[in-house]
Design a protein around this motif. Structure first.
Motif: not given
Length: 308
Positions: A9-32
């Motif tokens: 899962v590729i996550v490019p990030t730019y000027k949004r460190p405050s939003k990154l946790k929500r994105a990564l948490d949703s990957i960690n919560s995957q059933t796969y």
């Protein structure tokens, strides 16, 4: 039981460190379960967003493998995703923007659709998208553009993008056959899907929404000069393939583009340019009433934009 293949899962990030946790948490919560996360930091080397992102990654805890790759200078979304692809170890690749999130079964359901698809020579699978406002409220579902196979999918895609980047799921080896993302001003995912279809690959889809996409400006249309030029460049790419889709689709593509340019120029108060594209839209509309209705909608949007 044999372990399912690794998905990157590729996550490019730019000027949004405050939003990154929500994105990564949703990957960690995957059933796969068999997932690697690749965060590509596209911030400039010495700015505060780079420092904040480094600190966040240091503290972030996950039981999944995570690669953190830093660009020296900002390169843009397309090249950041290409960096992720080049470093991916997974058999399959999917993407997530740093301010959006997956629903829990996104990867699993797209993987199952991919391996169980009725289509051979499959290029990619895409899914439906939820649009959310900046406060996390559901606004609407993305307009349905369902199409599978090749010929029908190409026609639909020429008129309207089948999927944003976060909805895509494909084998890494597809990039070996069609190439990586092109560094366009806008629509690099559109051009990639187009290239996959032009190369003769089939596509398939999951009907249900599996990604929440957040609009921090309440979904307002971007009307910068860069965006307008990007849309013109994308239209020129589409023109190369009009011979593959027939006159009816060509007319629809032109009509949509001309009306879109009318709206963008009106939002910039560039009336001369807007009038030019409105006239072009009229020439693609046999009955004219459709254009008048759409133009009325554009004027309403312009009026509303002054009050939000």
């Amino acid at each position: 039981m044999k372990e399912k293949p690794l998905v990157s899962v590729i996550v490019p990030t730019y000027k949004r460190p405050s939003k990154l946790k929500r994105a990564l948490d949703s990957i960690n919560s995957q059933t796969y379960e068999n997932i690697e996360i690749i965060v590509v930091d596209d911030n400039n080397e010495n700015d505060r967003f780079r420092r904040e992102t480094i600190e966040f990654i240091k503290k972030y805890r996950t039981d999944k493998k995570i690669q953190y790759i830093k660009h020296k200078n900002n390169k843009g979304g397309a090249l950041a995703r290409n960096t992720g692809i080049k470093n991916a170890e997974g058999e399959f690749i999917t993407f997530l923007d740093d301010d959006d999130e997956y629903l829990p079964e996104k990867v699993e359901k797209q993987y199952n659709k991919y391996i169980n698809s009725a289509y051979t020579n499959l290029g990619l699978v895409y899914c439906q998208i939820n649009f959310m406002d900046s406060k996390g409220n559901y606004r609407k579902m993305r307009a349905k553009t369902y199409a599978s196979g090749n010929t029908e999918a190409l026609k639909k895609h020429m008129i309207r993008n089948l999927s944003p980047t976060s909805g895509l799921f494909l084998r890494k080896k597809i990039f070996d056959k069609v190439g990586l993302f092109k560094d366009l001003l806008t629509g690099h995912e559109y051009e990639l899907i187009l290239r996959i279809l032009i190369k003769g690959f089939n596509v398939d889809y999951n009907k249900e929404a599996m990604v929440n996409m957040y609009y921090h400006t309440e979904g307002r249309l971007s009307n910068s000069d860069k965006k307008i030029q990007g849309e013109k460049d994308l239209f020129r790419i589409k023109m190369k393939y009009f011979n593959l889709v027939g006159n009816e689709i060509e007319k629809k593509v032109k009509y949509k583009h001309y009306l879109d340019m009318t709206k963008r120029y009106l939002m910039q108060n560039k009336k001369k340019e807007a009038k030019k594209y409105l006239n072009k839209a009229f020439h693609q509309d046999n009955f004219k009433i459709k254009t008048l209705i759409n133009y009325t909608g554009i004027l309403i949007d312009k009026f509303k934009s002054r009050w939000v």
